[in-house]
Motif scaffolding. Sequence first.
Motif, PDB file in Angstrom:
ATOM      1  N   GLU A  15       0.802  -1.220   0.000  1.00  0.00           N
ATOM      2  CA  GLU A  15       0.000   0.000   0.000  1.00  0.00           C
ATOM      3  C   GLU A  15       0.839   1.277   0.000  1.00  0.00           C
ATOM      4  O   GLU A  15       0.364   2.311  -0.413  1.00  0.00           O
ATOM      5  CB  GLU A  15      -0.919   0.016   1.227  1.00  0.00           C
ATOM      6  CG  GLU A  15      -1.622  -1.303   1.437  1.00  0.00           C
ATOM      7  CD  GLU A  15      -3.117  -1.149   1.580  1.00  0.00           C
ATOM      8  OE1 GLU A  15      -3.595  -0.015   1.656  1.00  0.00           O
ATOM      9  OE2 GLU A  15      -3.787  -2.195   1.607  1.00  0.00           O
ATOM     10  N   PHE A  16       2.070   1.182   0.506  1.00  0.00           N
ATOM     11  CA  PHE A  16       2.887   2.397   0.641  1.00  0.00           C
ATOM     12  C   PHE A  16       4.259   2.167   0.011  1.00  0.00           C
ATOM     13  O   PHE A  16       4.934   1.199   0.358  1.00  0.00           O
ATOM     14  CB  PHE A  16       3.062   2.762   2.122  1.00  0.00           C
ATOM     15  CG  PHE A  16       1.765   3.061   2.810  1.00  0.00           C
ATOM     16  CD1 PHE A  16       1.208   4.329   2.754  1.00  0.00           C
ATOM     17  CD2 PHE A  16       1.074   2.059   3.481  1.00  0.00           C
ATOM     18  CE1 PHE A  16      -0.002   4.598   3.359  1.00  0.00           C
ATOM     19  CE2 PHE A  16      -0.141   2.320   4.093  1.00  0.00           C
ATOM     20  CZ  PHE A  16      -0.677   3.597   4.029  1.00  0.00           C
ATOM     21  N   ALA A  17       4.636   3.064  -0.892  1.00  0.00           N
ATOM     22  CA  ALA A  17       5.915   2.921  -1.608  1.00  0.00           C
ATOM     23  C   ALA A  17       7.074   2.865  -0.607  1.00  0.00           C
ATOM     24  O   ALA A  17       7.114   3.658   0.348  1.00  0.00           O
ATOM     25  CB  ALA A  17       6.096   4.105  -2.538  1.00  0.00           C
ATOM     26  N   VAL A  18       7.980   1.928  -0.826  1.00  0.00           N
ATOM     27  CA  VAL A  18       9.130   1.780   0.073  1.00  0.00           C
ATOM     28  C   VAL A  18      10.185   2.839  -0.289  1.00  0.00           C
ATOM     29  O   VAL A  18      10.611   2.903  -1.434  1.00  0.00           O
ATOM     30  CB  VAL A  18       9.762   0.368  -0.071  1.00  0.00           C
ATOM     31  CG1 VAL A  18      10.880   0.177   0.946  1.00  0.00           C
ATOM     32  CG2 VAL A  18       8.704  -0.711   0.062  1.00  0.00           C
ATOM     33  N   PRO A  19      10.615   3.675   0.665  1.00  0.00           N
ATOM     34  CA  PRO A  19      11.641   4.679   0.340  1.00  0.00           C
ATOM     35  C   PRO A  19      12.959   4.002  -0.046  1.00  0.00           C
ATOM     36  O   PRO A  19      13.319   2.974   0.533  1.00  0.00           O
ATOM     37  CB  PRO A  19      11.814   5.468   1.639  1.00  0.00           C
ATOM     38  CG  PRO A  19      10.770   5.000   2.578  1.00  0.00           C
ATOM     39  CD  PRO A  19      10.208   3.718   2.081  1.00  0.00           C
ATOM     40  N   ALA A  20      13.664   4.585  -1.000  1.00  0.00           N
ATOM     41  CA  ALA A  20      14.874   3.954  -1.557  1.00  0.00           C
ATOM     42  C   ALA A  20      15.948   3.729  -0.481  1.00  0.00           C
ATOM     43  O   ALA A  20      16.690   2.757  -0.540  1.00  0.00           O
ATOM     44  CB  ALA A  20      15.430   4.835  -2.676  1.00  0.00           C
ATOM     45  N   HIS A  21      16.012   4.617   0.516  1.00  0.00           N
ATOM     46  CA  HIS A  21      17.126   4.534   1.474  1.00  0.00           C
ATOM     47  C   HIS A  21      16.800   3.743   2.735  1.00  0.00           C
ATOM     48  O   HIS A  21      17.583   3.707   3.676  1.00  0.00           O
ATOM     49  CB  HIS A  21      17.555   5.950   1.855  1.00  0.00           C
ATOM     50  CG  HIS A  21      16.483   6.714   2.608  1.00  0.00           C
ATOM     51  ND1 HIS A  21      15.183   6.809   2.191  1.00  0.00           N
ATOM     52  CD2 HIS A  21      16.544   7.412   3.776  1.00  0.00           C
ATOM     53  CE1 HIS A  21      14.489   7.543   3.060  1.00  0.00           C
ATOM     54  NE2 HIS A  21      15.293   7.908   4.027  1.00  0.00           N
ATOM     55  N   VAL A  22      15.643   3.056   2.766  1.00  0.00           N
ATOM     56  CA  VAL A  22      15.205   2.462   4.034  1.00  0.00           C
ATOM     57  C   VAL A  22      16.174   1.396   4.569  1.00  0.00           C
ATOM     58  O   VAL A  22      16.449   1.335   5.777  1.00  0.00           O
ATOM     59  CB  VAL A  22      13.741   1.946   3.951  1.00  0.00           C
ATOM     60  CG1 VAL A  22      13.607   0.706   3.108  1.00  0.00           C
ATOM     61  CG2 VAL A  22      13.158   1.735   5.321  1.00  0.00           C
ATOM     62  N   GLU A  23      16.733   0.566   3.679  1.00  0.00           N
ATOM     63  CA  GLU A  23      17.656  -0.486   4.134  1.00  0.00           C
ATOM     64  C   GLU A  23      18.929   0.107   4.716  1.00  0.00           C
ATOM     65  O   GLU A  23      19.448  -0.361   5.728  1.00  0.00           O
ATOM     66  CB  GLU A  23      17.992  -1.430   2.980  1.00  0.00           C
ATOM     67  CG  GLU A  23      16.976  -2.554   2.824  1.00  0.00           C
ATOM     68  CD  GLU A  23      16.662  -3.245   4.163  1.00  0.00           C
ATOM     69  OE1 GLU A  23      17.589  -3.733   4.818  1.00  0.00           O
ATOM     70  OE2 GLU A  23      15.481  -3.255   4.570  1.00  0.00           O
ATOM     71  N   GLU A  24      19.415   1.152   4.041  1.00  0.00           N
ATOM     72  CA  GLU A  24      20.625   1.826   4.513  1.00  0.00           C
ATOM     73  C   GLU A  24      20.400   2.420   5.917  1.00  0.00           C
ATOM     74  O   GLU A  24      21.211   2.254   6.819  1.00  0.00           O
ATOM     75  CB  GLU A  24      20.952   2.941   3.505  1.00  0.00           C
ATOM     76  CG  GLU A  24      22.288   3.582   3.658  1.00  0.00           C
ATOM     77  CD  GLU A  24      22.383   4.824   2.766  1.00  0.00           C
ATOM     78  OE1 GLU A  24      23.035   5.786   3.169  1.00  0.00           O
ATOM     79  OE2 GLU A  24      21.755   4.825   1.673  1.00  0.00           O
ATOM     80  N   VAL A  25      19.248   3.075   6.078  1.00  0.00           N
ATOM     81  CA  VAL A  25      18.938   3.688   7.382  1.00  0.00           C
ATOM     82  C   VAL A  25      18.770   2.604   8.442  1.00  0.00           C
ATOM     83  O   VAL A  25      19.220   2.750   9.581  1.00  0.00           O
ATOM     84  CB  VAL A  25      17.667   4.566   7.298  1.00  0.00           C
ATOM     85  CG1 VAL A  25      17.326   5.175   8.651  1.00  0.00           C
ATOM     86  CG2 VAL A  25      17.839   5.662   6.275  1.00  0.00           C
ATOM     87  N   ARG A  26      18.158   1.473   8.033  1.00  0.00           N
ATOM     88  CA  ARG A  26      17.959   0.387   9.000  1.00  0.00           C
ATOM     89  C   ARG A  26      19.306  -0.100   9.538  1.00  0.00           C
ATOM     90  O   ARG A  26      19.481  -0.289  10.735  1.00  0.00           O
ATOM     91  CB  ARG A  26      17.193  -0.770   8.365  1.00  0.00           C
ATOM     92  CG  ARG A  26      16.600  -1.719   9.404  1.00  0.00           C
ATOM     93  CD  ARG A  26      15.913  -2.917   8.770  1.00  0.00           C
ATOM     94  NE  ARG A  26      16.800  -3.622   7.863  1.00  0.00           N
ATOM     95  CZ  ARG A  26      17.804  -4.410   8.238  1.00  0.00           C
ATOM     96  NH1 ARG A  26      18.025  -4.620   9.518  1.00  0.00           N
ATOM     97  NH2 ARG A  26      18.577  -4.975   7.348  1.00  0.00           N
ATOM     98  N   SER A  27      20.290  -0.265   8.647  1.00  0.00           N
ATOM     99  CA  SER A  27      21.571  -0.766   9.180  1.00  0.00           C
ATOM    100  C   SER A  27      22.290   0.283  10.025  1.00  0.00           C
ATOM    101  O   SER A  27      22.952  -0.084  10.996  1.00  0.00           O
ATOM    102  CB  SER A  27      22.483  -1.366   8.102  1.00  0.00           C
ATOM    103  OG  SER A  27      22.444  -0.606   6.959  1.00  0.00           O
ATOM    104  N   VAL A  28      22.132   1.557   9.712  1.00  0.00           N
ATOM    105  CA  VAL A  28      22.733   2.589  10.576  1.00  0.00           C
ATOM    106  C   VAL A  28      22.074   2.545  11.974  1.00  0.00           C
ATOM    107  O   VAL A  28      22.756   2.594  13.010  1.00  0.00           O
ATOM    108  CB  VAL A  28      22.580   3.999   9.945  1.00  0.00           C
ATOM    109  CG1 VAL A  28      23.047   5.093  10.900  1.00  0.00           C
ATOM    110  CG2 VAL A  28      23.349   4.090   8.632  1.00  0.00           C
ATOM    111  N   MET A  29      20.745   2.397  11.991  1.00  0.00           N
ATOM    112  CA  MET A  29      20.030   2.357  13.279  1.00  0.00           C
ATOM    113  C   MET A  29      20.421   1.099  14.062  1.00  0.00           C
ATOM    114  O   MET A  29      20.562   1.134  15.282  1.00  0.00           O
ATOM    115  CB  MET A  29      18.516   2.399  13.051  1.00  0.00           C
ATOM    116  CG  MET A  29      18.021   3.745  12.519  1.00  0.00           C
ATOM    117  SD  MET A  29      16.226   3.938  12.543  1.00  0.00           S
ATOM    118  CE  MET A  29      15.717   2.875  11.212  1.00  0.00           C
TER     119      MET A  29
END
Length: 316
Positions: A15-29
């Motif tokens: 339902e909601f477009a996945v932002p391009a940088h989400v995986e990168e941000v996940r590993s930083v977090m």
Amino acid sequence: MASCDPAAAGSLSEEFAVPAHVEEVRSVMEAFAVQHGAAGRRVVLITSGGTKVPLESRTVRFLDNFSSGRRGASSAEYFLSQGYAVIFLHRQRSLYPYTRLYTGVNLLDCLTLDTVQEGTGLVTVDQTKLPNITEVLKRYQAVKSAGLLLPVEFSTLSEYLHLLKAAAQALSSIGSKAMFYLAAAVSDFYIPASEMPEHKIQSSNGPLQISMKMVPKILKPLVKDWAPTAFVISFKLETDPSILLERARCALDTYKHQAVVANVLDTRHGYVVVVTEDSQTELVLTDEEAQREVEIEDKIVRNLSHAHTQFINQKV
Ligand code: 9Z3
């Protein structure tokens, strides 16, 4: 009595477009959580500011949820002084920890080019225009050099939802040491991408009628599936005080998380109620405290970090 919040529906990615940088941000977090968890620190994920819901794919118009970001930004400072490491998931350009104290100040009016030092890049600061700047700068730099504050920005509802899910996954490795403090004002309604006009809606077509779908309740999978061992706090905002506590209890009964901070729009900076399964605590700012510039977030954060300690101790 109004019904409780509806259950979660549909899959987030459909339902909601996945932002391009989400995986990168996940590993930083994740790296942030692992590092601070290993140092024995608790980590709080604060959400702050309002989400934006576009009405057109090439967005000219959007629906915004009201939130200045003050609650989230000031709470971040108090959590830092309680020894937490903070992931600050905030709406782009909403209030930010420490700099929030100088909103409304025109930076250029506070600086003078030192003619003696010209060419060295040095400027002089007029401290009378930036109250307590030395003290605030010291606190900010200490937090920064210790790497205790990780800012992550969102703008649209889609970005918020995916980044919150990624944060929950990232914090799962530290279990009960993680706190979620969900102060962002999140839209209940959205237009699915498949139903959204691509181009700017034309006023020449007459009055606008829009139909919006319900946003899936992210709190449900967050508490049940993504962060089942974390300490989770949501906020309930109403404009009608007479339904506030009933709505807060409803949320607590539905999602079975640890606490709801209930507040009314007009009085939110002077009065909140922390609602848990077996308690209801009013936090109030007295006139005298307000004069001394005490902030209600100081009281909220003390209350919740104490409850978080008890929560962690019960788990071990
Ligand atoms: C809040 O209730 C926050 O306290 C405020 C803070 C947004 C009122 P400011 O940023 O204001 O200091 O100007 N946040 C939660 C709002 C919200 O959307 N809650 C949903 C609801 O009430 C549940 S997630 O249904």
